[in-house]
Design an enzyme around this catalytic site. Sequence first.
Site, mmCIF file in Angstrom:
data_model
loop_
_atom_site.group_PDB
_atom_site.id
_atom_site.type_symbol
_atom_site.label_atom_id
_atom_site.label_comp_id
_atom_site.label_asym_id
_atom_site.label_seq_id
_atom_site.Cartn_x
_atom_site.Cartn_y
_atom_site.Cartn_z
ATOM 1 N N GLU A 149 11.703 -0.119 -10.158
ATOM 2 C CA GLU A 149 11.680 0.539 -8.849
ATOM 3 C C GLU A 149 12.122 -0.448 -7.783
ATOM 4 O OE1 GLU A 149 7.697 1.986 -8.124
ATOM 5 O OE2 GLU A 149 6.786 0.041 -8.370
ATOM 6 N N ASP A 175 5.642 -4.010 0.578
ATOM 7 C CA ASP A 175 7.026 -3.534 0.439
ATOM 8 C C ASP A 175 7.930 -3.981 1.597
ATOM 9 O OD1 ASP A 175 5.946 -2.030 -1.724
ATOM 10 O OD2 ASP A 175 5.503 -0.346 -0.403
HETATM 11 O O1 FUB Z 1 3.949 0.945 -1.865
HETATM 12 C C1 FUB Z 1 3.940 2.005 -2.785
HETATM 13 C C2 FUB Z 1 4.797 1.654 -3.956
HETATM 14 O O2 FUB Z 1 4.313 0.501 -4.618
HETATM 15 C C3 FUB Z 1 6.209 1.291 -3.606
HETATM 16 O O3 FUB Z 1 6.973 2.382 -3.247
HETATM 17 C C4 FUB Z 1 6.608 0.590 -4.849
HETATM 18 O O4 FUB Z 1 7.793 -0.105 -4.772
HETATM 19 C C5 FUB Z 1 5.397 -0.279 -5.083
HETATM 20 O O5 FUB Z 1 5.457 -1.453 -4.309
#
Ligand code: FUB
Length: 454
Positions: free
Chosen positions: A208, A31
């Site tokens: 997301e 991320d």
């Molecule tokens: O790293 C945990 C979660 O996985 C993140 O918050 C999302 O965007 C995905 O990458």
Amino acid sequence: MKKNLIYYLIFLYSLKSFSQNPIIRNQFTADPSAHVFNGRVYVYPSHDIPVPEGKGLRKDWFCMEDYHVFSSHNLIDWVDHGVILTQYQVPWVDSTTFSFWAPDCIEKNGKYFFYFPALSLEKDSTGRKLFRIGVAIADKPEGPFTPLSEPIKGVVGIDPCVFIDKDGQAYLYWSLGNIYVAKLKENMTELATEPQIIANLPEKGLKEGPWVFHRNGIYYLTFPHVENQIERLEYAMGNNPMGPFKMAGVIMDESPMKCWTNHHSIIEYNNQWYLFYHQNALSPHFDKNRSICIDSLFFNADGTIQKVVPTNRGVGLSDPSKPIQIDRYSAISAKGVQIHFIDSLNPFEGWKASFSLNQAWLRYNNVDFANLKHQKITIRIRSLTGGKVDIYIANNKTTKKLKRIKVPKMRDWVLLSYKLAMSPSGISDLILKQSGEGFFEIDWIRFDSVGHHY
Ligand code: FUB
């Protein structure tokens, strides 16, 4: 004395980082939120860890208990500034959950605001834990960060992203199935408007990880979306940070390594645009232990984004006087070259390139030989059969053979050094080609210089 020790430790950390993909290879990172602060690139990733026995939410899930920040002046040499925040420092976080997911950081009026999601101690009416977004504040991009005692009121969700427009107005984006936006107050820690769902995005499939940026009058909302089975990076364009946005295409297809998530950021640095993203390169069998990567990103004349194909080679020029990890190749022949971990039990040892076919080749682009005279080549190699490998340097105009290396038969890894009759110069590609039968494995190649020759 103490200051010298700190610099020495930072130096040691930086030695463990690399220019190729993934860019951090002594720990898992995911991320990546990248920003340019004071002329330097800072990356704020999540810090994946293997789930400690009996801890975390479940054994096959994300597990993160702290954040590091990394910085670089050239996208090649990365400094790990160490831990900037742990879940145990934040009073509202349920520290049994190891849920320090994707963060972001932004500068406003000389202060650095670090936004992070985590499962909080409170529960909803059905008894489910809630993701909240907190803020920690520092005077420098690398911290120390001090967390506020409460999360941001009115926000439930993950993956914060903060964008500050030309007029100074800050916007907070986050996700929870949909992508949300709200204006932030001047203090950067409270919402100034009610959260609203960003409209006109794909209805089906998880969305997301929003990342918003501005270029030539266009606002780009970019985000991972599950169109098929796993996430790919998509984007929409608009003329206002709160929308409406119009879907415009795909930035990066689904991971060839089948990593279920992708999560990214996009920055311009020294007149080049870059995509930061993650893959599970160091953990092929568990895609919740990820690693961050960088590749260049290009726009079309109408402002649309060209698709980025993930590479091993990454970005930047390689310094030949440091080991060149040729397994992070730019191209290989269809047959006869394979890449494997050196030690499958310890991926942080990195990879090796195995050659097994006459004429099999590997190309590694953009080595900066500059004006140094390189008199020697050193290669870390192992061969159970013995064999021959020809080393070439190439640019747009010419390809020259630099050396034929006769590899002796040996069981263990060895360092072999050879004198060079000719010294490469300028920015060139390195090409290795097997000559004849045999099987050999190469870890890295280095060129030793003895001074300048103008
Ligand atoms: O790293 C945990 C979660 O996985 C993140 O918050 C999302 O965007 C995905 O990458």
